[in-house]
Structure formats: structure tokens, C-alpha cells
Design a protein around this motif. Structure first.
Motif, PDB file in Angstrom:
ATOM      1  N   GLN A 156      -8.457  -5.326   4.562  1.00  0.00           N
ATOM      2  CA  GLN A 156      -7.021  -5.595   4.596  1.00  0.00           C
ATOM      3  C   GLN A 156      -6.677  -6.676   5.615  1.00  0.00           C
ATOM      4  O   GLN A 156      -5.774  -7.487   5.406  1.00  0.00           O
ATOM      5  CB  GLN A 156      -6.259  -4.304   4.910  1.00  0.00           C
ATOM      6  CG  GLN A 156      -6.337  -3.246   3.819  1.00  0.00           C
ATOM      7  CD  GLN A 156      -5.747  -3.719   2.507  1.00  0.00           C
ATOM      8  OE1 GLN A 156      -4.566  -4.047   2.415  1.00  0.00           O
ATOM      9  NE2 GLN A 156      -6.591  -3.779   1.480  1.00  0.00           N
ATOM     10  N   ASP A 185     -10.424  -0.915   2.831  1.00  0.00           N
ATOM     11  CA  ASP A 185      -9.561  -0.744   4.000  1.00  0.00           C
ATOM     12  C   ASP A 185      -9.923  -1.768   5.086  1.00  0.00           C
ATOM     13  O   ASP A 185      -9.037  -2.386   5.698  1.00  0.00           O
ATOM     14  CB  ASP A 185      -9.695   0.673   4.543  1.00  0.00           C
ATOM     15  CG  ASP A 185      -8.738   0.948   5.689  1.00  0.00           C
ATOM     16  OD1 ASP A 185      -7.507   0.928   5.451  1.00  0.00           O
ATOM     17  OD2 ASP A 185      -9.207   1.167   6.820  1.00  0.00           O
ATOM     18  N   ASP A 229      -7.018   4.762  -2.465  1.00  0.00           N
ATOM     19  CA  ASP A 229      -6.380   5.159  -1.211  1.00  0.00           C
ATOM     20  C   ASP A 229      -5.064   4.417  -1.029  1.00  0.00           C
ATOM     21  O   ASP A 229      -4.707   3.994   0.067  1.00  0.00           O
ATOM     22  CB  ASP A 229      -7.312   4.901  -0.021  1.00  0.00           C
ATOM     23  CG  ASP A 229      -6.865   5.637   1.237  1.00  0.00           C
ATOM     24  OD1 ASP A 229      -6.109   6.623   1.107  1.00  0.00           O
ATOM     25  OD2 ASP A 229      -7.262   5.227   2.333  1.00  0.00           O
ATOM     26  N   MET A 245      -4.257   1.475  -2.014  1.00  0.00           N
ATOM     27  CA  MET A 245      -4.371   0.010  -1.985  1.00  0.00           C
ATOM     28  C   MET A 245      -4.455  -0.546  -3.409  1.00  0.00           C
ATOM     29  O   MET A 245      -5.345  -0.158  -4.178  1.00  0.00           O
ATOM     30  CB  MET A 245      -5.620  -0.402  -1.196  1.00  0.00           C
ATOM     31  CG  MET A 245      -5.561  -0.068   0.278  1.00  0.00           C
ATOM     32  SD  MET A 245      -7.129  -0.380   1.152  1.00  0.00           S
ATOM     33  CE  MET A 245      -8.079   1.069   0.640  1.00  0.00           C
ATOM     34  N   SER A 273     -13.615   2.576   2.011  1.00  0.00           N
ATOM     35  CA  SER A 273     -13.831   2.166   3.406  1.00  0.00           C
ATOM     36  C   SER A 273     -13.915   0.655   3.527  1.00  0.00           C
ATOM     37  O   SER A 273     -13.374   0.064   4.474  1.00  0.00           O
ATOM     38  CB  SER A 273     -15.100   2.830   3.959  1.00  0.00           C
ATOM     39  OG  SER A 273     -16.260   2.343   3.294  1.00  0.00           O
ATOM     40  N   ARG A 297       0.861  -1.181   0.000  1.00  0.00           N
ATOM     41  CA  ARG A 297       0.000   0.000   0.000  1.00  0.00           C
ATOM     42  C   ARG A 297       0.896   1.229   0.000  1.00  0.00           C
ATOM     43  O   ARG A 297       1.830   1.329   0.787  1.00  0.00           O
ATOM     44  CB  ARG A 297      -0.912  -0.018   1.221  1.00  0.00           C
ATOM     45  CG  ARG A 297      -1.926   1.110   1.259  1.00  0.00           C
ATOM     46  CD  ARG A 297      -2.905   0.897   2.405  1.00  0.00           C
ATOM     47  NE  ARG A 297      -3.947   1.900   2.420  1.00  0.00           N
ATOM     48  CZ  ARG A 297      -4.998   1.870   3.248  1.00  0.00           C
ATOM     49  NH1 ARG A 297      -5.118   0.876   4.125  1.00  0.00           N
ATOM     50  NH2 ARG A 297      -5.914   2.825   3.202  1.00  0.00           N
TER      51      ARG A 297
END
Length: 525
Positions: free
Chosen positions: A507, A504, A326, A328, A501, A266
Motif C-alpha cells: 500500500q 498490505d 482484507d 483492499m 500480507s 480500502r
């Protein structure tokens, strides 16, 4: 002369320097000059261009050279250059064929049969668990190889085990420049990502073999040039030149981890995660029959400048590629209404399988923008085996272990929708108010279900319009949302933030999936 039974450093280093200089001359001035005249880098120039540093292995290997009558005329350096490199700071196994030495053909003990230099670089990637990057430019086989061995050999003696093992272990990236024929072509294709320059060719057998076997005269570019190879998916991407091709290899490597026992990295992101995308309201036409560019939808949502398309030349009703949200890394798929109205044909289904396999292997979550009217129908689609490849596309989703987030952009009809989400896992489906779905598109579905009533009506057109209007009221997406038939309705402009969101939050699940693989590698299971 040293008579003490030892050696002297000046002589030893002089021979070392002379042998190194001989290896660096590759196939000789004449052959190198011809390579340059044709606008291609030599293998050593390619390695220098793509790597931060390079530690060569096998630099001093040579083989016997014979003339057409079988007379020995000297030695040449090996037709393969390989070693350990750093690319963008990452250690990789790097190797490639040298076309200036017998057109890159393998020879004797130096070839890939049960080892050799090509085998060594694969072993290096396997043992060190680092990516493998290869430059492919060779004729694959050569009848002159029989001169080296002193006998003919069965190509079934060539070991492919390591090549295929690597596809389940580390990123394998290949580049074709010049010609890739036979076994060389096969090695380029056995990869996670392949790219070729626009003036290159790749095929199982070249024009002379085609003419002799089939009596067909054909130009090499028509047979296996860039448009032909990338138009059928044999090679993923087409590049302007070698610099562009190497830039594409580096770009793809940037989205992938070192191996399957690690997560993709990331990165820091300057694009605000809560950035709204009001342009989506202009991109998606209010006229449901009007097409739009799927790549614009993708770029509006992912990190700015991060979308890298893979396979734009084939399976065109589906756009596939890699991107970041973001910071990722993710895989991206999007229905393309500019081709076949977004219907999934066999090629698009195969293309989905390929990307899903890549994402599942290297722990990349998937974002899927859906606007699909179904699997493609008609005699051409059926003869291309659309159903078998369509079912494989469904299987690629069902067997995926990475998070999949589906955005219902517009149409979602028929069995093809099963290839966009898995009800047996948490396949999050986000709908836009522009979405519509069902067993069949209203127009064709009404014609199929109410054909007799329509034909018997005094005014068939009016009857058809009335039925379509009634059916359209039932496909109001809000009805499905109210029944929790789709997980959530969102404002298209908020897609980036919502998707980010959930990515994330996922992950941890990705890390948990990698952990058992690490334990297995260490022998703890």
C-alpha cells in the motif's frame, strides 16, 4: 403587465414552473408511453434510480422541431439530460441520451460537437476530477440534424479529445439500454466498464444500413444484440435488465477511486484475513488433465462475496474481474482450463490488456492465478493474430507499475508465461505444490524434441513414455524452488493470508506512486 421596467415574481415563477414541467415531459406522452411499453426506463427514471441526489444542468434547453417537409412545428426539450449526481454518496458527473426526443440523436448547438450538453458533462468530470457515468441510448447521427444547422457537416468536426482524456483521469462507466448506434455506440465503448441489457443492441450501423450497403437481411439482435456484443468484447457485461445493469455500474465504481490522483478506498472486512481455504484441495483435481472452475479458486481466496467478473462472454480462457482482499480493492486474472485448456488466444490476450490497463490506471494491485499451457496454436489462432495480441499481453505486465502477485496453480508453459509476471520488477511468484512449468508441455515437447528417436525405436510408444517419465521428473516444482527459480512455495490453503500480507505491505508503494501525480497536478514539477 409590468410597466415599471422590472418583473413580478408570480409571473416569473409561473413561467419557470411551466418550462420545468415541459422539460420533465421529455418527448411527450406518446413517446414516453412507447418507451415504457418496450420495457425501458426513461432517462430521468434511470437517473433517479441510480443516484442519491441530482443537480441538473441544461434542463431548459430546447431545439426546433420540423416535420418531414421542413415545416417548423414547435420545440422539444434537449435530447440529453445531465448534471452533478451523488451515487452511493460519491459525487459523479452523470448524463444520458433521451430516446423519446428524436431517438436520442444530438441536435444543433446541443450536441457533442465542440461542447454541448454531452460535452459539458465530460468537462464536469474532467474539471472536478470525478467519475463519469453515462446512459447510452441513441441513434448517434440523424440526417434531420442538417435541418437544424441549415447545412451538412463533417463528422470529423466532432471532438473526441475530452472523451479520451478522461480515460486517463477518472473512471468512465457506461450503460446501454435500447439501441446504441454509430457515435452513441462509440461513446459506450470508450469507457473503463460497459454493460448492456439483454434486450439491447449496439452496432456501427443498423439492419437498414447493412441491407442497403451489403444486401444482407439481418435481425438487429443477431447483428448487435447482447450475446453478439459481449461475445466479442465490444461491451464488457450483459445484464438481465436495467436495474441489474445499474447495480453492476455501482459495483464497479465501488472498487475504483474518484480519479487517478487518489487511491481506491480500502473498506472494513468481516472475512478473517487468516482464513484458510481447504476447499482449494478439492477444487484443483489431482488428475492434471482434468479441468476445474477458475471462479471457484478466486472466490476461495478473496473476501467473501467480493468477486465481480468482467467480460465473461469473451476471451473465455482467461477469467478477469475485480475483488477485495482484507478490504483492499484488486484486479484478478485466472487461467480457465475449462476453455481451450487455459491456452491464451488472441481474445484472452486482449482481455488481459484491458483489465491490466484498468488496474494500472487506478492503482489496483493484481492477483494472477496461472494455469496456462501456452499461447493457443493452430490456423484459427494464427489468423486471429494470437502472437501480436499475446505480445501486447506481455507488454501489459511489463509496463505495469502496480504490485503483481502470481500464483502458479498448475501449468505454466511457453511464452505465455511471460504475460503473467515481470522479472524486472518485484513480481512475486507463489507456487503451489501442484505447479508444473517449462518451455513446452511434456507431451508435445517430447514429440517435438525427440521425434526422430521415437520414430526409429522398435517400440515408439514405449520410448515416448520413457522419455516423458524422465522429463516429468525434471519438472518437479521443488527443484525450481530449491534453485530459487520461483520466489516461494506455499500451502494452497494459506494463499489468502500470504497474499494479503504482501498486498498490505504494498500500500505504501501505491501511495508513493500517486504522490508524484498529485504534485504534477499542482504544478510543482
Amino acid at each position: 403587465m409590468n410597466t415599471t421596467g422590472g418583473f413580478n415574481w408570480p409571473d416569473a415563477l409561473s413561467e419557470f414552473d411551466e418550462r420545468r414541467a415541459r422539460a420533465r415531459r421529455l418527448g411527450g406522452e406518446r413517446r414516453v408511453a412507447r418507451q415504457k411499453e418496450q420495457g425501458r426506463y426513461t432517462i430521468r427514471e434511470r437517473i433517479d434510480a441510480i443516484s442519491d441526489s441530482f443537480s441538473e444542468i441544461g434542463e431548459f434547453a430546447v431545439f426546433e422541431e420540423y416535420d418531414a417537409l421542413g415545416n417548423r412545428i414547435g420545440t422539444l426539450p434537449a435530447s440529453y439530460v445531465c448534471g452533478l449526481a451523488r451515487v452511493d454518496g460519491r459525487p459523479v458527473a452523470l448524463g444520458g441520451e433521451d430516446f423519446t426526443v428524436r431517438a436520442g440523436a444530438p441536435q444543433s448547438y446541443l450536441d457533442r460537437m465542440k461542447g454541448g450538453m454531452g460535452g459539458f458533462v465530460e468537462d464536469l468530470a474532467h474539471e472536478y476530477k470525478i467519475p463519469l457515468m453515462m446512459f447510452v441510448e441513441g441513434i448517434g447521427g440523424d440526417v434531420a440534424a442538417q435541418e437544424d444547422k441549415g447545412h451538412a457537416y463533417l463528422t470529423s468536426s466532432m471532438s473526441w479529445t475530452r472523451s479520451f482524456e478522461l480515460l486517463d483521469e477518472v473512471p468512465v462507466l457506461t450503460m446501454v439500454s435500447g439501441a446504441a448506434v454509430g457515435a452513441s455506440a462509440a461513446r459506450a465503448v470508450a469507457s473503463h466498464f460497459s454493460v448492456m441489457t439483454k434486450d439491447s443492441v449496439i452496432f456501427a450501423g443498423g439492419p437498414p444500413l447493412v441491407k442497403r450497403a451489403l444486401g444482407i437481411d439481418i435481425d438487429k439482435h443477431e447483428l448487435g444484440g447482447g450475446p453478439a456484443a459481449t461475445g466479442c468484447g465490444a461491451v464488457d457485461n450483459l445484464a438481465r435488465d436495467e436495474d441489474d445493469a445499474m447495480a453492476q455500474m455501482r459495483a464497479v465504481l465501488g472498487y475504483l477511486p474518484q480519479n487517478v490522483w487518489e487511491l481506491p478506498q480500502r473498506t472494513a472486512c468481516d472475512d478473517p484475513v487468516d482464513r484458510r481455504a481447504p476447499e482449494l484441495l478439492d477444487i484443483i483435481p489431482e488428475n492434471r488433465r482434468q479441468a476445474y472452475r477458475a471462479t471457484k479458486v478466486i472466490k476461495a481466496v478473496v473476501d467473501e462475496g467480493s468477486f465481480f467478473e468482467i467480460g465473461s462472454g469473451w476471451g473465455k480462457s482467461l477469467v478477469t474481474g475485480l475483488a477485495r482482499i482484507d478490504g483492499m480493492p484488486i484486479g484478478v486474472l485466472a487461467s480457465n482450463p475449462q476453455h481451450l485448456g487455459g491456452a491464451m488466444d488472441a481474445a484472452a490476450s486482449e482481455k488481459q490488456v484491458r483489465l491490466m490497463n484498468l488496474c494500472n490506471t487506478f492503482h489496483l494491485p493484481v492477483l494472477y492465478f496461472v494455469d496456462v499451457p501456452g499461447f493457443m496454436v493452430g490456423p484459427q489462432a494464427e489468423r486471429a493474430n494470437v502472437m501480436r495480441w499475446g505480445v501486447r499481453a506481455i507488454r501489459s505486465i511489463v509496463e505495469a507499475t502496480v504490485p503483481i502477485i502470481t500464483v502458479q496453480v498448475r501449468k505454466a508453459y511457453g511464452l505465455a508465461v511471460s504475460a503473467t509476471a515481470n522479472p524486472d520488477r518485484l513480481g512475486l511468484r507463489l507456487a503451489w505444490p501442484s505447479g508444473e512449468w517449462g518451455d513446452l508441455p511434456i507431451e508435445g515437447g517430447v514429440e517435438a524434441a525427440y521425434r526422430r528417436e521415437i520414430e526409429a525405436a522398435e517400440d515408439p510408444d514405449r520410448m515416448r513414455a520413457e522419455i516423458e517419465a524422465r522429463m516429468r521428473s525434471l519438472v518437479d516444482p521443488w527443484r525450481t524452488v530449491e534453485a530459487f527459480g520461483v520466489e516461494h512455495m506455499i500451502d494452497p490453503r494459506e494463499t489468502r493470508e500470504v497474499v494479503a500480507s504482501f498486498l498490505d505491505a504494498g500500500q505504501g508503494a501505491l501511495a508513493a506512486a500517486v504522490s508524484p501525480m498529485v504534485q504534477d497536478r499542482r504544478g510543482r514539477r
